[in-house]
Design a protein around this motif. Sequence first.
Motif, PDB file in Angstrom:
ATOM      1  N   LEU A 318       0.692  -1.484   0.455  1.00 10.46           N
ATOM      2  CA  LEU A 318      -0.092  -0.267   0.053  1.00 10.46           C
ATOM      3  C   LEU A 318       0.836   1.343  -0.139  1.00 10.46           C
ATOM      4  O   LEU A 318       1.878   1.448   0.828  1.00 10.46           O
ATOM      5  CB  LEU A 318      -0.711   0.266   1.992  1.00 10.46           C
ATOM      6  CG  LEU A 318      -2.258   1.131   1.617  1.00 10.46           C
ATOM      7  CD1 LEU A 318      -2.336   1.162   0.336  1.00 10.46           C
ATOM      8  CD2 LEU A 318      -2.181   1.295   2.652  1.00 10.46           C
ATOM      9  N   THR A 319       1.005   2.223  -1.245  1.00 11.28           N
ATOM     10  CA  THR A 319       1.441   3.494  -0.872  1.00 11.28           C
ATOM     11  C   THR A 319       0.426   4.515  -0.930  1.00 11.28           C
ATOM     12  O   THR A 319      -0.779   4.353  -0.792  1.00 11.28           O
ATOM     13  CB  THR A 319       2.208   3.133  -2.146  1.00 11.28           C
ATOM     14  OG1 THR A 319       2.066   3.614  -3.491  1.00 11.28           O
ATOM     15  CG2 THR A 319       3.757   2.248  -1.772  1.00 11.28           C
ATOM     16  N   ASN A 320       1.100   5.877  -0.969  1.00 13.85           N
ATOM     17  CA  ASN A 320      -0.096   7.506  -1.102  1.00 13.85           C
ATOM     18  C   ASN A 320      -0.725   6.816  -2.367  1.00 13.85           C
ATOM     19  O   ASN A 320      -1.248   7.311  -2.630  1.00 13.85           O
ATOM     20  CB  ASN A 320       0.485   8.371  -0.779  1.00 13.85           C
ATOM     21  CG  ASN A 320       1.002   8.719   0.502  1.00 13.85           C
ATOM     22  OD1 ASN A 320       0.743   8.073   1.360  1.00 13.85           O
ATOM     23  ND2 ASN A 320       3.076   9.126   0.404  1.00 13.85           N
ATOM     24  N   ASP A 321      -0.184   6.030  -3.436  1.00 12.24           N
ATOM     25  CA  ASP A 321      -0.733   6.830  -5.186  1.00 12.24           C
ATOM     26  C   ASP A 321      -1.871   5.527  -5.007  1.00 12.24           C
ATOM     27  O   ASP A 321      -2.234   5.497  -6.434  1.00 12.24           O
ATOM     28  CB  ASP A 321       0.407   6.876  -6.093  1.00 12.24           C
ATOM     29  CG  ASP A 321       1.402   8.231  -5.295  1.00 12.24           C
ATOM     30  OD1 ASP A 321       0.380   8.785  -5.192  1.00 12.24           O
ATOM     31  OD2 ASP A 321       2.205   7.875  -5.904  1.00 12.24           O
ATOM     32  N   GLY A 322      -1.693   4.798  -4.353  1.00  5.78           N
ATOM     33  CA  GLY A 322      -2.198   3.703  -4.564  1.00  5.78           C
ATOM     34  C   GLY A 322      -1.496   2.227  -4.600  1.00  5.78           C
ATOM     35  O   GLY A 322      -1.369   1.726  -2.593  1.00  5.78           O
ATOM     36  N   TRP A 323      -0.759   0.626  -5.368  1.00  6.53           N
ATOM     37  CA  TRP A 323      -1.037  -0.223  -5.026  1.00  6.53           C
ATOM     38  C   TRP A 323       0.709  -0.127  -5.963  1.00  6.53           C
ATOM     39  O   TRP A 323       0.340  -0.442  -6.128  1.00  6.53           O
ATOM     40  CB  TRP A 323      -1.503  -1.200  -4.740  1.00  6.53           C
ATOM     41  CG  TRP A 323      -2.510  -1.376  -3.915  1.00  6.53           C
ATOM     42  CD1 TRP A 323      -4.146  -1.074  -4.058  1.00  6.53           C
ATOM     43  CD2 TRP A 323      -2.267  -2.261  -2.602  1.00  6.53           C
ATOM     44  NE1 TRP A 323      -4.754  -1.328  -3.026  1.00  6.53           N
ATOM     45  CE2 TRP A 323      -3.656  -1.722  -1.858  1.00  6.53           C
ATOM     46  CE3 TRP A 323      -2.202  -2.998  -1.798  1.00  6.53           C
ATOM     47  CZ2 TRP A 323      -4.493  -2.517  -0.781  1.00  6.53           C
ATOM     48  CZ3 TRP A 323      -2.211  -3.239  -0.969  1.00  6.53           C
ATOM     49  CH2 TRP A 323      -3.307  -2.928  -0.355  1.00  6.53           C
TER      50      TRP A 323
END
Length: 339
Positions: A318-323
């Motif tokens: 999981l990242t700030n922009d999505g996956w």
Amino acid sequence: MSGSRAFVTLGMFIIDEFTYADENGEPTGKTSSSQENWWRRHLCNGWSTDLVRLISFVVFQCFIMAFMYFARLPPHQVGMIVDKGHDFPPEIQVELEKYGSDMWMFRNQPEALTTRALNSYRGDIRKIRITPRDLNGTKLEQPRNLHFICSPSRASVIMSEVNSVPGWNPTTIYEPIPVGDRCIPEELPALKDVLPSISILSPNAEEALSLLSYSLPPNKISIEHAASKFLELGVKDAVIIRSGAMGAYIITSDRGGRWISAFWNDAEHVVDVTGAGNSFLGGLAAGLEISGNDIYEAIFYATVSASFTIEQPGLPILTNDGWNGDSPFSRLDALKKRH
């Protein structure tokens, strides 16, 4: 209370254990890339390094990705029961709650072990069954979309419980249990009995052909014939056959059949398909919510959801922009442009 949640699964929470062996069953010493190290660092301190233990269980991947990134729904719109045996690692609960504590309904099982699966495909242990009755009187009761994975005989029991609740008419997403267990011709009569109650039937290609006694391996023609046959047998809304690198085939009685290509079908990106079908169907449910129940639109969300799951063993990052450093919306646009 009816429709209080967008999506609930009756699937079990399973802690997967991965082993790597050669053709003779001897350990290879292979590790599971940076994903293994991430989980070991965050969750698995003190666990044996002979096994790679990753959380990978029914539709969890798509809970977060499909609903929080696609549908922009808060955690209280999705739900899953987590049965905690006396060996349940407390670190795992901490990590799960970071995604949104209200999506989980933890149940203590002090006399039991936590359900685990050994992904060497030599066997697993699955003891606790979850049915719609387990949702009654809880924060998860009467969701708009209900997912379950089981044998056709078990599906009949589940649907009888659903139908016994006045005013509850969920979209039911049924995933038959894999080949080698209950996707066998002997289960076809039980499947015929339950199909008129099923909104969406979605086996994978091998499961579909096995149930109908069609020849393996699958090809596009045999898959299309199988989907048409299931529709003929009484599925309410749609049949979707998940077909690996070939993509997914969808058919409904009013709009006909259509192939949607897989987002990835190359060895570089397809690392581990464990959980891909579960994520596909969770993404499908998210797509139904977003599109106003347009299943031909929803299948694009399903395909993108699965694309993140197969890129590594266990969960996507999981990242700030999505996956995995990529946006689900970007993949959705790219997939639609192919069609």
